[in-house]
Motif scaffolding. Structure first.
Motif, PDB file in Angstrom:
ATOM      1  N   ASN A 209       0.820  -1.203   0.000  1.00 33.10           N
ATOM      2  CA  ASN A 209       0.000   0.000   0.000  1.00 33.10           C
ATOM      3  C   ASN A 209       0.858   1.259   0.000  1.00 33.10           C
ATOM      4  O   ASN A 209       1.986   1.245   0.483  1.00 33.10           O
TER       5      ASN A 209
ATOM      6  N   CYS B  17      -6.004   4.158  -2.397  1.00 35.43           N
ATOM      7  CA  CYS B  17      -6.541   2.815  -2.192  1.00 35.43           C
ATOM      8  C   CYS B  17      -5.638   1.828  -2.915  1.00 35.43           C
ATOM      9  O   CYS B  17      -5.473   1.908  -4.140  1.00 35.43           O
ATOM     10  N   HIS B  18      -5.023   0.952  -2.132  1.00 36.72           N
ATOM     11  CA  HIS B  18      -4.055  -0.028  -2.613  1.00 36.72           C
ATOM     12  C   HIS B  18      -2.914   0.738  -3.292  1.00 36.72           C
ATOM     13  O   HIS B  18      -2.283   1.546  -2.646  1.00 36.72           O
TER      14      HIS B  18
ATOM     15  N   CYS C  71      -3.561   6.246  -6.380  1.00 35.70           N
ATOM     16  CA  CYS C  71      -3.545   7.546  -5.707  1.00 35.70           C
ATOM     17  C   CYS C  71      -4.202   8.539  -6.658  1.00 35.70           C
ATOM     18  O   CYS C  71      -3.646   8.847  -7.716  1.00 35.70           O
TER      19      CYS C  71
ATOM     20  N   ILE D 247     -16.833   7.253  -3.360  1.00 35.22           N
ATOM     21  CA  ILE D 247     -15.889   6.248  -2.866  1.00 35.22           C
ATOM     22  C   ILE D 247     -15.977   4.933  -3.638  1.00 35.22           C
ATOM     23  O   ILE D 247     -15.753   3.856  -3.086  1.00 35.22           O
TER      24      ILE D 247
ATOM     25  N   VAL E 225     -12.969   2.693  -3.352  1.00 38.31           N
ATOM     26  CA  VAL E 225     -12.917   2.061  -2.030  1.00 38.31           C
ATOM     27  C   VAL E 225     -13.827   0.833  -2.018  1.00 38.31           C
ATOM     28  O   VAL E 225     -13.434  -0.245  -1.553  1.00 38.31           O
TER      29      VAL E 225
ATOM     30  N   HIS F 256     -12.349  -2.176  -3.757  1.00 38.47           N
ATOM     31  CA  HIS F 256     -11.245  -2.844  -3.062  1.00 38.47           C
ATOM     32  C   HIS F 256     -11.651  -3.498  -1.750  1.00 38.47           C
ATOM     33  O   HIS F 256     -10.909  -4.316  -1.223  1.00 38.47           O
TER      34      HIS F 256
ATOM     35  N   PRO G 277     -11.687  -2.607   1.549  1.00 40.10           N
ATOM     36  CA  PRO G 277     -10.655  -2.608   2.588  1.00 40.10           C
ATOM     37  C   PRO G 277     -11.242  -2.937   3.956  1.00 40.10           C
ATOM     38  O   PRO G 277     -12.470  -2.966   4.124  1.00 40.10           O
TER      39      PRO G 277
ATOM     40  N   LEU H 178     -11.851   2.502   5.960  1.00 44.24           N
ATOM     41  CA  LEU H 178     -11.700   3.726   5.198  1.00 44.24           C
ATOM     42  C   LEU H 178     -11.389   4.822   6.207  1.00 44.24           C
ATOM     43  O   LEU H 178     -12.152   5.041   7.151  1.00 44.24           O
TER      44      LEU H 178
ATOM     45  N   HIS I 136      -5.357  -3.681   5.428  1.00 45.08           N
ATOM     46  CA  HIS I 136      -5.745  -3.221   4.094  1.00 45.08           C
ATOM     47  C   HIS I 136      -6.682  -2.041   4.301  1.00 45.08           C
ATOM     48  O   HIS I 136      -7.844  -2.223   4.686  1.00 45.08           O
TER      49      HIS I 136
ATOM     50  N   CYS J  14      -7.949   2.086   2.970  1.00 37.48           N
ATOM     51  CA  CYS J  14      -7.997   3.140   1.976  1.00 37.48           C
ATOM     52  C   CYS J  14      -8.142   4.448   2.736  1.00 37.48           C
ATOM     53  O   CYS J  14      -8.601   4.459   3.880  1.00 37.48           O
TER      54      CYS J  14
END
Length: 132
Positions: A18, A43-44, A47, A64, A67, A70, A72, A75, A123, A125
């Protein structure tokens, strides 16, 4: 490393898979050596800047999408200084239903939380409002 004692928040640029935030000051964020002066969504390995939101200081589900793709663990929203940006009730409910933790803090504190969570292997974001 004691991030709380470092007023400039200079961090290593990357840890694990990340993207970490190297530096934050009002209106300015450095990520992997690049300086951003507009809001940022991380996120991951993505950017995104400028990170535009339909309602400005209110984060809505449509803001989002990355987000949600992914999924996560959390957040982390940097609300700006002193914290004008906030997640809508719709976002809070949607993330809660998906089991995604929502953390909202003024941006300086949110940067600390974001980088710490990455160091812990989480993990996450992050969406960061760089000014108010």
């Amino acid at each position: 490393m004691d991030y709380d004692s470092d007023p400039d928040f200079d961090y290593p640029s990357q840890l694990g898979f990340n993207i970490m935030i190297e530096q934050y000051s009002f209106g300015r964020m450095t990520i992997q050596g690049r300086v951003y002066t507009e809001d940022v969504l991380i996120c991951h390995q993505a950017c995104i800047s400028p990170w535009w939101r339909r309602q400005g200081h209110e984060v809505r589900v449509e803001d989002i999408g990355l987000v949600l793709e992914h999924r996560p663990e959390a957040l982390i929203l940097g609300q700006g200084q002193p914290g004008q940006m906030k997640a809508s009730q719709e976002v809070r409910d949607h993330l809660g239903a998906l089991g995604i933790e929502l953390i909202q803090k003024p941006t300086r504190e949110a940067v600390q939380v974001f980088n710490r969570r990455l160091e812990q292997g989480a993990h996450v974001c992050g969406g960061f409002h760089l000014t108010c």
